[in-house]
Design a protein around this motif. Structure first.
Motif, PDB file in Angstrom:
ATOM      1  N   GLU A 120     -11.675 -13.911  -2.273  1.00 28.32           N
ATOM      2  CA  GLU A 120     -11.785 -12.526  -2.732  1.00 28.32           C
ATOM      3  C   GLU A 120     -11.331 -11.557  -1.642  1.00 28.32           C
ATOM      4  OE1 GLU A 120     -12.744 -10.277  -6.213  1.00 28.32           O
ATOM      5  OE2 GLU A 120     -12.278 -12.364  -5.739  1.00 28.32           O
ATOM      6  N   LEU A 121     -11.627 -11.863  -0.395  1.00 24.30           N
ATOM      7  CA  LEU A 121     -11.166 -11.023   0.717  1.00 24.30           C
ATOM      8  C   LEU A 121      -9.645 -11.039   0.808  1.00 24.30           C
ATOM      9  CD1 LEU A 121     -13.873 -12.054   3.324  1.00 24.30           C
ATOM     10  CD2 LEU A 121     -13.534  -9.738   2.452  1.00 24.30           C
ATOM     11  N   ARG A 122      -9.043 -12.163   0.535  1.00 23.47           N
ATOM     12  CA  ARG A 122      -7.577 -12.227   0.521  1.00 23.47           C
ATOM     13  C   ARG A 122      -7.005 -11.305  -0.556  1.00 23.47           C
ATOM     14  NH1 ARG A 122      -7.193 -18.778   0.865  1.00 23.47           N
ATOM     15  NH2 ARG A 122      -7.070 -18.989   3.140  1.00 23.47           N
ATOM     16  N   ARG A 123      -7.700 -11.254  -1.682  1.00 21.43           N
ATOM     17  CA  ARG A 123      -7.200 -10.470  -2.818  1.00 21.43           C
ATOM     18  C   ARG A 123      -7.367  -8.971  -2.616  1.00 21.43           C
ATOM     19  NH1 ARG A 123      -8.837  -8.744  -8.091  1.00 21.43           N
ATOM     20  NH2 ARG A 123     -11.041  -9.064  -7.562  1.00 21.43           N
ATOM     21  N   LEU A 124      -8.454  -8.556  -1.942  1.00 24.65           N
ATOM     22  CA  LEU A 124      -8.822  -7.142  -1.938  1.00 24.65           C
ATOM     23  C   LEU A 124      -8.733  -6.444  -0.577  1.00 24.65           C
ATOM     24  CD1 LEU A 124     -11.938  -7.167  -4.319  1.00 24.65           C
ATOM     25  CD2 LEU A 124      -9.601  -6.440  -4.849  1.00 24.65           C
ATOM     26  N   THR A 125      -8.362  -7.163   0.478  1.00 24.85           N
ATOM     27  CA  THR A 125      -8.298  -6.524   1.789  1.00 24.85           C
ATOM     28  C   THR A 125      -6.919  -6.678   2.402  1.00 24.85           C
ATOM     29  OG1 THR A 125      -8.924  -8.465   3.127  1.00 24.85           O
ATOM     30  CG2 THR A 125     -10.724  -7.170   2.151  1.00 24.85           C
ATOM     31  N   ASN A 126      -6.723  -5.959   3.489  1.00 21.38           N
ATOM     32  CA  ASN A 126      -5.460  -6.042   4.236  1.00 21.38           C
ATOM     33  C   ASN A 126      -5.657  -6.921   5.471  1.00 21.38           C
ATOM     34  OD1 ASN A 126      -2.712  -5.373   4.584  1.00 21.38           O
ATOM     35  ND2 ASN A 126      -3.236  -3.808   6.093  1.00 21.38           N
ATOM     36  N   THR A 182       1.027 -19.833  16.930  1.00 24.32           N
ATOM     37  CA  THR A 182       1.569 -19.538  15.602  1.00 24.32           C
ATOM     38  C   THR A 182       1.428 -18.065  15.263  1.00 24.32           C
ATOM     39  OG1 THR A 182       1.052 -21.772  14.819  1.00 24.32           O
ATOM     40  CG2 THR A 182       1.345 -20.065  13.136  1.00 24.32           C
ATOM     41  N   MET A 183       0.235 -17.500  15.496  1.00 20.79           N
ATOM     42  CA  MET A 183      -0.026 -16.095  15.183  1.00 20.79           C
ATOM     43  C   MET A 183      -1.269 -15.658  15.948  1.00 20.79           C
ATOM     44  SD  MET A 183      -0.575 -14.387  11.370  1.00 20.79           S
ATOM     45  CE  MET A 183       1.100 -14.793  10.861  1.00 20.79           C
ATOM     46  N   GLN A 184      -1.302 -14.406  16.340  1.00 17.73           N
ATOM     47  CA  GLN A 184      -2.472 -13.896  17.048  1.00 17.73           C
ATOM     48  C   GLN A 184      -3.714 -14.016  16.175  1.00 17.73           C
ATOM     49  OE1 GLN A 184      -2.198 -10.207  19.299  1.00 17.73           O
ATOM     50  NE2 GLN A 184      -4.123  -9.504  18.394  1.00 17.73           N
ATOM     51  N   VAL A 185      -4.756 -14.598  16.745  1.00 16.37           N
ATOM     52  CA  VAL A 185      -6.046 -14.685  16.058  1.00 16.37           C
ATOM     53  C   VAL A 185      -6.916 -13.538  16.559  1.00 16.37           C
ATOM     54  CG1 VAL A 185      -8.133 -16.060  15.703  1.00 16.37           C
ATOM     55  CG2 VAL A 185      -5.884 -17.186  15.756  1.00 16.37           C
ATOM     56  N   ASP A 186      -7.226 -12.601  15.672  1.00 12.97           N
ATOM     57  CA  ASP A 186      -7.975 -11.400  16.066  1.00 12.97           C
ATOM     58  C   ASP A 186      -9.481 -11.596  15.983  1.00 12.97           C
ATOM     59  OD1 ASP A 186      -5.723  -9.391  16.413  1.00 12.97           O
ATOM     60  OD2 ASP A 186      -5.323 -10.135  14.388  1.00 12.97           O
ATOM     61  N   THR A 236     -16.797  -5.604   4.127  1.00 14.08           N
ATOM     62  CA  THR A 236     -16.581  -6.698   5.066  1.00 14.08           C
ATOM     63  C   THR A 236     -15.351  -6.441   5.924  1.00 14.08           C
ATOM     64  OG1 THR A 236     -17.599  -8.227   3.490  1.00 14.08           O
ATOM     65  CG2 THR A 236     -16.279  -9.189   5.257  1.00 14.08           C
ATOM     66  N   GLU A 237     -14.298  -5.879   5.339  1.00 12.37           N
ATOM     67  CA  GLU A 237     -13.119  -5.536   6.140  1.00 12.37           C
ATOM     68  C   GLU A 237     -13.479  -4.496   7.206  1.00 12.37           C
ATOM     69  OE1 GLU A 237      -8.449  -4.098   5.735  1.00 12.37           O
ATOM     70  OE2 GLU A 237      -9.732  -4.110   3.953  1.00 12.37           O
ATOM     71  N   LYS A 238     -14.291  -3.526   6.834  1.00 13.89           N
ATOM     72  CA  LYS A 238     -14.749  -2.517   7.797  1.00 13.89           C
ATOM     73  C   LYS A 238     -15.515  -3.170   8.939  1.00 13.89           C
ATOM     74  CE  LYS A 238     -17.429   1.810   7.996  1.00 13.89           C
ATOM     75  NZ  LYS A 238     -18.239   2.779   7.181  1.00 13.89           N
ATOM     76  N   PRO A 264       2.855 -11.176   8.195  1.00 11.58           N
ATOM     77  CA  PRO A 264       2.980 -10.409   9.437  1.00 11.58           C
ATOM     78  C   PRO A 264       2.397  -9.004   9.285  1.00 11.58           C
ATOM     79  CG  PRO A 264       5.069 -11.442   8.834  1.00 11.58           C
ATOM     80  CD  PRO A 264       4.160 -11.586   7.658  1.00 11.58           C
ATOM     81  N   GLY A 265       1.921  -8.456  10.396  1.00 13.90           N
ATOM     82  CA  GLY A 265       1.471  -7.072  10.410  1.00 13.90           C
ATOM     83  C   GLY A 265       0.024  -6.860  10.020  1.00 13.90           C
ATOM     84  N   LYS A 266      -0.735  -7.946   9.772  1.00  7.34           N
ATOM     85  CA  LYS A 266      -2.141  -7.821   9.403  1.00  7.34           C
ATOM     86  C   LYS A 266      -3.028  -8.416  10.493  1.00  7.34           C
ATOM     87  CE  LYS A 266      -1.618  -8.253   4.346  1.00  7.34           C
ATOM     88  NZ  LYS A 266      -2.133  -9.002   3.169  1.00  7.34           N
TER      89      LYS A 266
END
Length: 436
Positions: A57-63, A122-126, A411-413, A38-40
């Protein structure tokens, strides 16, 4: 997901009168939400091989939440509506706007809308992310994203630094009359941005982020020489490499030297791309009774290269990855594996490349090199600076331009930019509607 009786009954009615909606709902229930918190911001990724490396890797290093839906399942659902002749990468997007396939558009949009609407329960898809700009099976989800105001993004798993590939992509896009209808594209290199640019109305919607899958390689510590126990051959068996005969000759030499130079504690590994590649290699190579060779497809290169006395391969990004380690690289460079520059990833005439890569100009030289590696001789490595420089000619090196320190951060940016842009556009439409 537990389905209540009323939900089952409702789905049965939908299945009878709107089968594409029922298919979308059923597929949404196959999304893997297990990593979500939650919250991401949540990105629904259409999972494919190789792409999953970037997702992990994105799971490991991003929010970010990176939830996944298997792209094969997405394709299989749509095959009941889309004729085989229309399942053309690039062309299908154009055909959906023309008489040839326009009749499929409402069905696919309904399917995609049902999929995303059910997922949102289930959860908001952004955002939605896929691995290339023009997969035919992704068009349904893209159409739904356009309707729902969800950014459809591409985190491209392919890289175009072999010279012939850029004009080839330009020709492909022109023939298909392809124009990207999604929000944005993130690529590994400037060359790949150039390759895709003709398909984009705004080149600023192509971001050079680098490859998240390599972030974990950036600060790798070398292992002790006693831990370097592998002689590693990365397959180039696929006809797409245009060097099948040279691969078979390379594999025969690899086997012959392995039999002669095998000793306790030394592993002779043939690293295949995937299960199917392993099967094809074994079929082509033939009987190997008594051979010490191991054929594997699931050994991560991140673990293999630091343990390798030598890495052997041809025309593969796997060799560029090795530049982030201290593993010597040997490239067969005879016969089919000595084509013109336009067909080469690693140029045997380039001074920088020759400082960090050994090109075996003959089968005899190749046999001698791997025999030396087996005996513990240190082959050509070059300086860490030159190895990073060669890597950077093919893949953007994070932080080299003053940007984010990792490709994952870049990539997160990228993702957050398009999510925010979509939210502002929705807010603007809402305000205009109220004013009216």
């Amino acid at each position: 997901m537990v389905i209540k009786f009323w939900q089952w009954a409702a789905l049965s009615v939908i299945r009878a009168f709107a089968p594409e909606r029922a298919a979308g709902i059923a597929l949404a229930r196959r999304i893997d939400w297990s990593s979500a918190k939650p919250g991401k911001l949540t990105v629904l990724c259409l999972e494919r091989s190789q792409f999953i490396k970037d997702i992990e890797e994105l799971r490991r290093l991003t929010n970010l939440n990176l939830v996944t839906l298997n792209a094969v399942r997405l394709k299989e659902q749509q095959e009941q509506w889309v004729p085989e002749a229309d399942r053309e990468q690039g062309y299908f997007s154009t055909w959906l706007k023309e008489p040839r396939a326009a009749h499929l558009r409402p069905v696919l949009e309904s399917f995609g809308m049902a999929l995303l609407t059910e997922a949102q329960r289930t959860m908001q898809v952004d955002a939605v992310a896929t691995a290339n700009i023009d997969y035919w099976q992704d068009e349904a989800v893209k159409l739904a994203c356009l309707r729902l105001g969800i950014p459809f993004l591409v985190l491209c798993r392919e890289n175009y630094t072999i010279p012939w590939t850029v004009p080839w992509m330009h020709e492909h896009l022109a023939k298909a009359r392809f124009h990207f209808d999604g929000a944005g594209l993130a690529v590994f290199s400037q060359a790949t941005k150039v390759a895709f640019s003709p398909g984009f109305a705004n080149p600023y919607d192509i971001w050079v982020t680098g490859a998240p899958r390599y972030d974990r390689w950036l600060h790798m510590s070398p292992l002790a020489e006693s831990q370097k126990t592998h002689i590693s051959l990365v397959t180039f068996n696929d006809p797409g490499y245009m060097a099948v005969n040279t691969f078979l000759e390379t594999a025969e030499i690899f086997d012959r030297v392995a039999r002669a130079e095998n000793r306790p504690g030394l592993t002779w590994l043939v690293k295949c791309k995937k299960r199917g590649d392993r099967t094809e290699v074994l079929e082509r190579v033939g009987s190997l009774d008594g051979s010490p060779l191991l054929f594997e497809y699931d050994t991560p290169l991140f673990e293999l290269y630091p343990r390798s006395r030598v890495v052997i391969g041809y025309n593969s990004l796997a060799l560029v990855e090795a530049m982030l380690t201290d593993a010597p690289v040997v490239v067969p460079c005879w016969g089919e594996a000595r084509p013109p520059r336009k067909d080469l990833l690693l140029d045997y005439n380039d001074p920088l490349t020759r400082r960090v890569v050994t090109f075996a100009d003959s089968p005899e030289t190749f046999a001698e090199l791997i025999a030396r590696a087996a005996l513990g001789d240190k082959l050509l490595v070059g300086t860490p600076e030159d190895r990073r420089a060669l890597f950077q000619t093919h893949i953007h090196l994070p932080g080299s331009d003053g940007g984010p320190a990792t490709a994952s951060a870049a990539t997160e940016k990228f993702v957050r930019h398009y999510v925010e842009r979509a939210r502002l556009a929705t807010a603007s439409r809402t305000a205009s509607s109220k004013a009216a």
